[in-house]
Design a protein around this motif. Sequence first.
Motif: not given
Length: 132
Positions: A69-76, A89-96
């Motif tokens: 998913r190009s707009e999603v990142f994971v924090l472990n 998380f999925r970004r809203i205001d800036r790129t992932r």
Amino acid sequence: MEHLAKACSGQIDLFGSWGSKQTVYVAIHGIRKYQFGVWKDKAEFDRGAKANPDIDLLKIISVQPDPNRSEVFVLNYRDDMKLNRRLTFRRIDRTRDVWVDMFQMVIKMVHEQKDNKRKAHQQPQVPYSTST
């Protein structure tokens, strides 16, 4: 460091269990000990409310883009009970990738600060001398 920490704040979507999603406010805060926190909104953060969760940056294991998913990142991270946890998380205001890169830079800097403090507190070894 403070500029990078501010760059890691803003509105973002947090995925919960069973596919639920809520828009939250995230920020890095702290003076001596930096924390990553999640608040309901910026007003709650500005009021000084307690973050939930509130994660020591030194306990973050990784921040990675989701390959599917190009707009999603994971924090472990590792919680206080030493259990591995994950926030998605999925970004809203800036790129992932901006979110991921900024988090990685801040976490690296915090680890470097800790290493530098530890090295500064170590006393240098003085060679033993037998001269009289």
